[in-house]
Design an enzyme around this catalytic site. Structure first.
Site, short mmCIF file in Angstrom:
data_model
loop_
_atom_site.label_atom_id
_atom_site.label_comp_id
_atom_site.label_asym_id
_atom_site.label_seq_id
_atom_site.Cartn_x
_atom_site.Cartn_y
_atom_site.Cartn_z
N ARG A 1 42.13 50.95 52.15
CA ARG A 1 41.88 49.50 52.21
C ARG A 1 40.38 49.28 52.05
O ARG A 1 39.61 50.22 52.06
CB ARG A 1 42.32 48.96 53.57
CG ARG A 1 41.59 49.64 54.70
CD ARG A 1 41.70 48.96 56.02
NE ARG A 1 40.72 49.51 56.94
CZ ARG A 1 40.91 50.57 57.73
NH1 ARG A 1 42.06 51.21 57.72
NH2 ARG A 1 39.95 51.00 58.51
N HIS B 1 36.41 56.00 70.05
CA HIS B 1 36.69 56.41 68.67
C HIS B 1 36.74 55.25 67.70
O HIS B 1 37.26 55.38 66.60
CB HIS B 1 37.98 57.23 68.61
CG HIS B 1 38.00 58.29 69.65
ND1 HIS B 1 37.19 59.40 69.61
CD2 HIS B 1 38.67 58.37 70.84
CE1 HIS B 1 37.38 60.12 70.69
NE2 HIS B 1 38.27 59.52 71.46
N LYS C 1 48.87 61.14 58.01
CA LYS C 1 47.74 62.06 58.04
C LYS C 1 48.15 63.51 57.81
O LYS C 1 47.39 64.29 57.23
CB LYS C 1 47.01 61.93 59.37
CG LYS C 1 46.13 60.69 59.38
CD LYS C 1 45.58 60.40 60.74
CE LYS C 1 44.99 59.00 60.72
NZ LYS C 1 44.88 58.44 62.07
N GLU D 1 44.80 67.49 67.98
CA GLU D 1 43.76 68.16 67.23
C GLU D 1 42.68 68.61 68.19
O GLU D 1 42.34 67.88 69.12
CB GLU D 1 43.16 67.16 66.24
CG GLU D 1 42.73 67.74 64.93
CD GLU D 1 42.37 66.62 63.95
OE1 GLU D 1 43.06 66.46 62.94
OE2 GLU D 1 41.41 65.89 64.25
#
Lengths: 170, 502, 502, 170
Positions: B295, B238, B119, B203
């Site tokens: 994917r 999440h 990421k 984050e």
């Protein structure tokens, strides 16, 4: 006989008034008469029409004072209240073992990936005792009360089934 | 370029394996399944043209065993491997190993996967390509002290994310430093278990955000298209629970604008095949790119229902070197689709996993209903694998038609033996804020959905109270009679078991 | 105009009753089922909000018993009655009786039904409205001698049709006079049994024709729309087996031209609600109007899949006085849909009815598949009613995608205990002339489809020969072992039953 | 043992070579060895993987010389050929009652709506003997051979089951 359904506040009386050979039954529930037509019956499964509405009921567990049942897809508990069962229940509540209270059981099946406390440790309600893994998720099992860890019943890497006792807290 | 693919090994299990098998059958492609000890009676074994045993139940020794899978593919003469989602689908070593063995990997190149899988690296590439990204820390953290330091500066709450995670897995919220330290440990353990590496990053946790993603497809000739958005804001821990298209906050202009950014993001990493560009949208309407999922996603049927496209067929076409057979402007959003992920989890007990045999089940059908599932009567839900047992989708001309169809289909969906998330979705489908489209990733907590669910159960209990009492009365009658005549055999065997075995 | 309908009694059974119930649930309308003695465990009884017993198994005493049904509707407080198809759906006395009792009939007016139900009268009206009709005899014949006379003049082969028939029922082919006399007797008996009247007419049998129909909807404000065509040429005994949209021989220009004629035909009889204008198309491309079916048809889901509309919802909207909410030009044909009628009939034995319990069944699902059925595990297929047990539909972007999806879905569809027409459809889906679109109402005979079906079965037998032998070997092994150890209980009970009861 | 599957021309030999406790079986069919993995077995139902392909088989009827079976949805008949059964079959063919030949049976269940001939009538193969109604269809049952109608076993309006004898023709 009186019945308590789920956590509904009011009790419902219920009795069979009349049965006919063709599967039609007259029942009285909550003070009102209802026509019931039995369509299919097994030891634990019933299909019937009650006042022109179809119902499917599957009995999962049946005891003298409590029945676990799925009605039209909805799981329910029906408690039977008669004088006798009330007496029995009270007796068991007073004289019960209370042992369940000490035991921290797993509510899920899984594999023990971490044991967070040692025997003898003092813990507070909500402290993490054991971490389980199931379906790729890590789930923390937390102390159900304040107390002292008397015993740990599982080892790291062990598989546990639902309701297995993980630890004893007193 | 490449020849036509004539046989595909599906390196997966469950509903996605069945999905790919069905597609192979439509295309006249030989479908080759693999299975672990746990899956001998799984539906993908039954439905594939061929099925090969590849190892014990534990994923590491079966569905994650690259060497064994490639060996099986070669032995069976497979032209290509479809990885599904999860398992090896985003492991950049796998496409390389396939290539070395002369097998087409149906998915992105190892190189693109490497960038999108990391990421932090991806964020850098996107910033260079002027794709707006979410503000926050920009480096991997392996040490809890450093994490605490960054979190302190950014201000709590913060998110702890695995740099190799995806689909919400390995993302944890910390409201204060104590929690951060606790969660850091568990998050790194999860990340290690799932991806073999524990690199995390921190984050700032944006509040009241929506998760909106764009489906992408890109071919080996450099053509990229977006297939519109999916709104995936309803999540728990999440992880997505409900997805739909269109999003209630995306109009045609926004769709074109963000779609163009998504296509640009795919080009920036020279992406190949199907993927998804994920964005966060804040209440002011700003979109921030967060990652590309490299994917086919769980929720791809949502896009299939509103575009009419078959994404697995597109994947296979792209993998054998074909050009995407349509232009961006050929696509038209048709109606509305909703997906509910039916997980084998108890929504009344913090989504605790629920496993075991499923003696019977009723899969809903009828106008506007689509189901992708591995369930069938007498199957077993295993604790070794993902908790997703079915995807229930509905289509309607507009959101409300899809919504009421979903409500009915949830009522028709009966799964015996395990707990599922169905009761939660029944509540959501009739919940005012869902109907208004007031969604955000904290939807469940913000609107006290679990309390509403409990209230709905109480209502349903009330409606069924008389029937429940009637059933108990019937049972008493039945037992009374059977005690004397019909059911003698059962009575006898009970007596016997008492005497002999208990 | 009228108030919103809040409860509907469904005067039908089987899949169409379930279809209407689902629609009611979507609209928040209370659904009221009726059932005969034979149907106590039928799915429509289980799924409706309420279910009322209306009589014995025989249709005349239950589903055709108008007085009893209207009485039940009033007792249950139903605002409206949906007749489904068959039974009372085209009986012009029924809407009248509903009206007198203050109940909305969801369908055409009695007046329109009277005209459309009498094929001769309808033909006259259409000729006046300049709608092209099929050439042939133009009067009712009650006497076999007159029939023989007309047939002689027109030349054999001729068709014998019931003036009150529909859906192919009561239509018989006669190749010569001997056959005409034989068939006349049986046709008039059938017609009497089904419609209470025996009026027949004779028509020249056109060869190599296609049956193409246009779905219609018309509201009480005079707005009429056609919802494109359905090709229904694959028939046996003049009853439809497979329907699809679009027709391979209808282009957009033809669609608009014939669609306009269909709308005009509906206006000519001041039609109300959903209906179908049926046409014959000869090999030269001429269309001849033959009749209006004044009901929702079996094959309406074909149209739903290509238009995205819900026809039952439209019916309800029109019945409560609403205007059709779209213009003709708003409609767009989207992709292709195919329907196979799964009948409980043996295609290897001249479609002999097959009835009895269905211990298990597997209803297909997945991308592009829709099923409408009353089957469920442990249900029973009754000989008292229609042989249609399921409608299997597939949708694809184009014909070939729908076709291969149908082929797969047929493989997935398992129905234990009865014979069905599934093997026939498996053969047709892979038959060259079907794939080319070379269709006609004599398709089955013309292309020797039954021989091909037998050949396919032989192929399938060949493919399964080793597995069949393996299964027999397994059974021998199993019996060998169980005779000595495991299965003692069964052995004992067998011994006992021999001694005690037999 | 040899097996004849459906109306396939060639016979297949078949034998179990080896069985292991874990459900894996080595069989020889048509001269070739095959690995079989038994996944599930009941008295009449088997699920197994044969050479890496899954099969489901349900045995509908099982006799000493013939087995009716549904394999992967396809109904099949498997005839067993061993010397003994061949002998038995021949014997039964020679000494059999032959009575089935006289009887005209119904291949479908239904209600008798019309009887087209009288006892004593001479009929030709294909002549309509009885008309049945089932599922709203009228189905003619025709003479299976030339002959004389010796008996009519049903009355108008009667319900008949599949395989019920309708008439005797000699």
């Amino acid at each position: 006989m009186e019945f308590k359904v789920g956590d509904l506040a009011h009790l419902l009386d219920g009795e069979v008034l009349r049965t006919a050979g063709d599967g039609s039954v007259l029942v009285k529930i909550g003070g009102k008469e209802h026509n019931l037509r039995l369509l299919r019956s097994g030891t634990n499964e019933f299909e019937f029409i009650l006042d022109n509405t179809f119902h499917h009921a599957k009995i999962l567990q049946s005891g003298s004072s409590e029945v676990k049942i799925v009605v039209d897809g909805q799981p329910l508990t029906v408690k039977k209240h008669s004088k006798l069962t009330e007496v029995l229940e009270k007796a068991s509540a007073l004289g019960g073992t209370g042992g369940g209270d000490r035991n921290l059981a797993s509510q899920i099946p899984g594999r023990v990936v971490n044991i967070s406390v040692k025997v003898g440790a003092d813990v507070k309600k909500g402290d993490v005792i054991v971490v389980l893994e199931s379906m790729k998720m890590q789930v923390a099992v937390k102390a159900h009360k304040d107390g002292n860890v008397k015993d740990i019943k599982v080892k790291q890497g062990a598989s546990v089934a639902r309701n297995d006792i993980l630890a004893v807290i007193e | 370029m490449a020849e036509k693919i004539s046989s595909i090994l599906i390196a997966n299990r469950g509903e996605i394996a069945l999905r790919v098998i069905r597609c192979c059958k439509e295309l006249g492609i030989r479908s080759i399944a693999i299975y672990s000890d746990e899956d001998v009676r799984a539906i993908h074994v039954k439905r594939a043209d061929e099925a090969y045993h590849i190892g014990p139940a534990a994923p590491a020794q079966s569905y994650l065993n690259m060497a064994k899978i490639v060996e099986t593919a070669k032995g069976a003469g497979a032209d290509a491997i479809h990885p599904g989602y999860g398992f090896l689908s985003e492991n950049e070593n796998f496409p390389e190993m396939c290539e070395k063995n002369g097998i087409i990997f149906i998915g992105p190149t190892a190189k693109a996967m490497e960038v999108t899988g990391d990421k932090m690296k991806c964020k850098e590439v996107m910033n260079n390509a002027k794709v707006p990204t979410v503000p926050g820390s920009d480096g991997i953290i392996e040490d809890v002290e450093k994490a605490a330091d960054i979190a302190h500066k950014a201000g709590y709450p913060v998110l702890l994310k695995s740099a190799f995670g995806g689909g919400g897995r390995g993302i944890r919220l910390a409201n204060d430093e104590k929690q951060l330290r606790q969660e850091f440990e568990m998050a790194s353990a999860e990340s290690k278990a799932a991806f073999g590496k524990a690199a995390l990053f921190v984050e700032k946790y944006l509040q009241r955000i929506r998760h909106i993603e764009f489906q992408l497809i890109r071919d080996s000739h450099g053509n990229g298209r977006h297939l519109f958005e999916r709104e995936c804001s309803i999540q728990r821990r999440h992880q997505k629970l409900i997805e739909m298209s269109p999003s209630p906050v995306v109009d045609q202009k926004t769709r074109e604008r963000i779609g163009e950014i998504a296509v640009r993001a795919a080009a920036a990493v020279d992406y190949l095949n199907a993927g998804t560009a994920e964005f966060l949208r804040d209440p002011e309407g700003n979109f921030y790119f967060i990652e590309i999922n490299s994917r086919l996603q769980v929720e791809h049927p949502v896009t299939e229902l509103v575009t009419g496209l078959d994404l697995v067929k597109l994947q296979i076409a792209v993998a054998q070197g074909e050009e995407i057979p349509f232009k961006q402007e050929d696509l038209k959003m048709n109606g509305c689709a909703i997906e509910c992920r039916i997980n084998a989890e108890d929504p009344f007990y913090d989504f605790a996993p629920s496993v075991g045999p499923v003696p019977t089940c009723n899969i809903p059908y009828g106008p506007g209903v689509r189901v992708d599932t591995y369930l069938y009567p007498t199957c077993t839900v295993s604790g070794y694998y993902d908790s997703l047992v079915a995807k229930l989708l509905t289509w309607g001309r507009h959101f409300d038609e899809a919504r009421v169809r979903m409500r009915n289909a949830l009522d028709e969906f009966a799964i015996e033996g395990i707990n599922t998330t169905i009761p939660l979705y029944k509540t959501i489908m009739e919940e005012d804020n869902f109907i208004k489209g007031d969604l955000s990733t904290d939807y469940l907590d913000r609107f006290k959905i679990f309390d509403k669910m409990a209230g709905d159960v109480k209502e349903r209990t009330k409606d069924r109270a008389s029937a429940a009492v009637a059933a108990v009365l019937l049972q008493s009658e039945f037992v009374k009679k059977s005690g004397t005549t019909e059911n003698n055999a059962a009575a006898r065997s009970k007596w016997k078991s008492r005497g002999a075995t208990s």
